[in-house]
Motif scaffolding. Structure first.
Motif, PDB file in Angstrom:
ATOM      1  N   ARG A  85      25.558  32.185  39.067  1.00 54.32           N
ATOM      2  CA  ARG A  85      25.552  31.571  37.741  1.00 54.32           C
ATOM      3  C   ARG A  85      26.994  31.517  37.271  1.00 54.32           C
ATOM      4  O   ARG A  85      27.789  32.420  37.547  1.00 54.32           O
ATOM      5  CB  ARG A  85      24.678  32.359  36.747  1.00 54.32           C
ATOM      6  N   LEU A  86      27.315  30.467  36.574  1.00 54.02           N
ATOM      7  CA  LEU A  86      28.691  30.252  36.158  1.00 54.02           C
ATOM      8  C   LEU A  86      29.073  31.219  35.041  1.00 54.02           C
ATOM      9  O   LEU A  86      28.303  31.436  34.105  1.00 54.02           O
ATOM     10  CB  LEU A  86      28.877  28.804  35.707  1.00 54.02           C
ATOM     11  N   GLU A  87      30.276  31.760  35.163  1.00 50.55           N
ATOM     12  CA  GLU A  87      30.795  32.693  34.177  1.00 50.55           C
ATOM     13  C   GLU A  87      31.973  32.053  33.440  1.00 50.55           C
ATOM     14  O   GLU A  87      32.572  31.092  33.921  1.00 50.55           O
ATOM     15  CB  GLU A  87      31.265  33.990  34.854  1.00 50.55           C
ATOM     16  N   ALA A  88      32.298  32.598  32.278  1.00 56.46           N
ATOM     17  CA  ALA A  88      33.481  32.148  31.548  1.00 56.46           C
ATOM     18  C   ALA A  88      34.729  32.740  32.216  1.00 56.46           C
ATOM     19  O   ALA A  88      34.723  33.909  32.622  1.00 56.46           O
ATOM     20  CB  ALA A  88      33.407  32.581  30.091  1.00 56.46           C
ATOM     21  N   PRO A  89      35.785  31.951  32.346  1.00 59.90           N
ATOM     22  CA  PRO A  89      36.976  32.473  33.040  1.00 59.90           C
ATOM     23  C   PRO A  89      37.576  33.705  32.385  1.00 59.90           C
ATOM     24  O   PRO A  89      38.054  34.607  33.077  1.00 59.90           O
ATOM     25  CB  PRO A  89      37.941  31.281  33.027  1.00 59.90           C
ATOM     26  N   GLU A  90      37.575  33.781  31.046  1.00 60.27           N
ATOM     27  CA  GLU A  90      38.186  34.920  30.373  1.00 60.27           C
ATOM     28  C   GLU A  90      37.404  36.207  30.602  1.00 60.27           C
ATOM     29  O   GLU A  90      37.960  37.305  30.470  1.00 60.27           O
ATOM     30  CB  GLU A  90      38.319  34.643  28.876  1.00 60.27           C
ATOM     31  N   VAL A  91      36.131  36.087  30.931  1.00 64.09           N
ATOM     32  CA  VAL A  91      35.328  37.279  31.211  1.00 64.09           C
ATOM     33  C   VAL A  91      35.749  37.916  32.527  1.00 64.09           C
ATOM     34  O   VAL A  91      35.739  39.145  32.676  1.00 64.09           O
ATOM     35  CB  VAL A  91      33.830  36.909  31.234  1.00 64.09           C
ATOM     36  N   LEU A  92      36.153  37.078  33.494  1.00 68.43           N
ATOM     37  CA  LEU A  92      36.452  37.565  34.837  1.00 68.43           C
ATOM     38  C   LEU A  92      37.940  37.760  35.099  1.00 68.43           C
ATOM     39  O   LEU A  92      38.315  38.456  36.049  1.00 68.43           O
ATOM     40  CB  LEU A  92      35.893  36.588  35.878  1.00 68.43           C
ATOM     41  N   ARG A  93      38.802  37.171  34.304  1.00 64.73           N
ATOM     42  CA  ARG A  93      40.238  37.199  34.589  1.00 64.73           C
ATOM     43  C   ARG A  93      40.738  38.632  34.791  1.00 64.73           C
ATOM     44  O   ARG A  93      40.530  39.510  33.964  1.00 64.73           O
ATOM     45  CB  ARG A  93      41.010  36.561  33.428  1.00 64.73           C
ATOM     46  N   TYR A  94      41.415  38.841  35.938  1.00 65.05           N
ATOM     47  CA  TYR A  94      42.065  40.102  36.317  1.00 65.05           C
ATOM     48  C   TYR A  94      41.080  41.229  36.598  1.00 65.05           C
ATOM     49  O   TYR A  94      41.498  42.377  36.808  1.00 65.05           O
ATOM     50  CB  TYR A  94      43.072  40.560  35.263  1.00 65.05           C
ATOM     51  N   VAL A 212      37.172  30.852  38.745  1.00 65.48           N
ATOM     52  CA  VAL A 212      38.210  31.791  39.160  1.00 65.48           C
ATOM     53  C   VAL A 212      38.412  31.694  40.664  1.00 65.48           C
ATOM     54  O   VAL A 212      37.586  31.120  41.385  1.00 65.48           O
ATOM     55  CB  VAL A 212      37.840  33.252  38.790  1.00 65.48           C
ATOM     56  N   VAL A 213      39.535  32.250  41.109  1.00 67.01           N
ATOM     57  CA  VAL A 213      39.823  32.384  42.531  1.00 67.01           C
ATOM     58  C   VAL A 213      39.957  33.875  42.828  1.00 67.01           C
ATOM     59  O   VAL A 213      40.669  34.593  42.111  1.00 67.01           O
ATOM     60  CB  VAL A 213      41.114  31.649  42.924  1.00 67.01           C
ATOM     61  N   ILE A 214      39.279  34.339  43.871  1.00 69.42           N
ATOM     62  CA  ILE A 214      39.368  35.743  44.257  1.00 69.42           C
ATOM     63  C   ILE A 214      40.551  35.917  45.203  1.00 69.42           C
ATOM     64  O   ILE A 214      40.631  35.269  46.253  1.00 69.42           O
ATOM     65  CB  ILE A 214      38.076  36.212  44.949  1.00 69.42           C
ATOM     66  N   LEU A 215      41.485  36.786  44.814  1.00 72.13           N
ATOM     67  CA  LEU A 215      42.551  37.185  45.731  1.00 72.13           C
ATOM     68  C   LEU A 215      41.977  38.296  46.601  1.00 72.13           C
ATOM     69  O   LEU A 215      41.766  39.420  46.145  1.00 72.13           O
ATOM     70  CB  LEU A 215      43.772  37.687  44.959  1.00 72.13           C
ATOM     71  N   LEU A 216      41.724  37.986  47.855  1.00 72.63           N
ATOM     72  CA  LEU A 216      41.034  38.914  48.743  1.00 72.63           C
ATOM     73  C   LEU A 216      41.829  40.207  48.886  1.00 72.63           C
ATOM     74  O   LEU A 216      43.039  40.196  49.133  1.00 72.63           O
ATOM     75  CB  LEU A 216      40.837  38.256  50.116  1.00 72.63           C
ATOM     76  N   ASP A 217      41.122  41.324  48.718  1.00 70.34           N
ATOM     77  CA  ASP A 217      41.765  42.631  48.790  1.00 70.34           C
ATOM     78  C   ASP A 217      42.431  42.830  50.149  1.00 70.34           C
ATOM     79  O   ASP A 217      41.859  42.474  51.187  1.00 70.34           O
ATOM     80  CB  ASP A 217      40.717  43.719  48.550  1.00 70.34           C
TER      81      ASP A 217
END
Length: 272
Positions: A85-94, A212-217
């Motif tokens: 489900r789509l999330e708001a970008p500010e919820v996920l940022r960082y 968002v884009v996930i920077l892979l650990d």
């Protein structure tokens, strides 16, 4: 009419002579300051400009420090699992996020002009189809070197099985100056992009996309490459150095203006 034009010309010439001979005199004991109009105007314009550039660089450094502080604070919270489900970008940022699904390399892109240890290459960005639906999330899997030449892309190995990716969610920034668009012109899917424009990617891809884009650990085994992600406050010393340079130029200009226009008089001002 001719008389009026002649009078206007006379006034302009007279005003020009006044400005040419305009001085700012000042005397203190044997020191005499006497500056012309145009040097004064130039100095009055340049000093605030140079100081403003210095303040701008300090502001950029402060912004990076605030962003890094927010990043560090959000890293202390538990990882968020992404669902379909789509999330708001500010919820996920960082935030640290976890997503389970399958990579779809047919919609993979390579971000050009990425440098690692002085060597040119690409960042590999691959969509992951989240397992419980049709929503995808882009995963930056890291850096790979250029192929033998730009006409031949490097071979990218991608896991076919179900994988679980973990990393930091970032919101791509598309502002700033760019030469041309993110996606090169052409028919069909273009694998090499200059930078990631999420809105353009969403227009080209036939699926819903998390913002968002996930920077892979770096420790993740989910098909990653070189993953040396820079800190968000990287470069603040550079900004501070630039600020010092601009402030030093402003001070130097003021000092030169004063020194050039100051003379030592042999005769002090007479006392009454």
């Amino acid at each position: 009419m001719r008389v009026r034009r002649a009078m206007t010309g006379v006034r302009l010439r007279f005003a020009g002579k006044l400005l040419l001979h305009f001085r700012l005199p000042w005397r203190s004991g044997r020191l005499q300051f006497n500056a012309g109009f145009w040097p004064t105007c130039a100095t009055a314009l340049l000093i605030p400009l140079l100081a403003g550039l210095g303040l701008w660089q300090l502001d950029r450094a402060a912004v990076k420090l605030r962003v890094q502080a927010e990043y560090d604070r959000r890293q202390e919270t538990p990882a968020t699992r992404l669902r379909s489900r789509l999330e708001a970008p500010e919820v996920l940022r960082y935030r640290r996020v976890v997503a389970r699904g399958r990579f779809e390399p047919e919609y993979q892109i390579l971000l050009d002009n990425r440098v690692h240890q002085g060597q040119a290459g690409y960042h590999v960005v691959t969509p992951l189809r989240i397992e419980d639906g049709n929503v995808r999330v882009l995963v930056n899997r890291g850096w790979v070197a250029l192929g033998p030449d730009r006409a031949q892309l490097p071979r990218i190995e991608t896991p076919e099985a179900l994988v679980e990716v973990e990393g930091v969610a970032t919101v791509p920034q598309t502002g700033g100056f760019h030469l041309g668009g993110a996606r090169p012109p052409g028919v069909g899917w273009q694998p090499v992009w200059q930078y990631l424009d999420s809105a353009e990617y969403a227009r080209q891809a036939p699926f819903a996309l998390q913002p968002v884009v996930i920077l892979l650990d770096p420790a993740s085994p989910a098909g990653g490459f070189v993953r040396h992600w820079a800190r968000l406050d990287a470069g603040i010393n550079t900004h501070r150095g630039y600020a010092f340079t601009w402030f030093a130029l402003a001070v130097s200009l003021a000092a030169i203006y004063i020194l050039v226009n100051t003379r030592t008089s042999d005769h002090a001002k007479p006392k009454h």
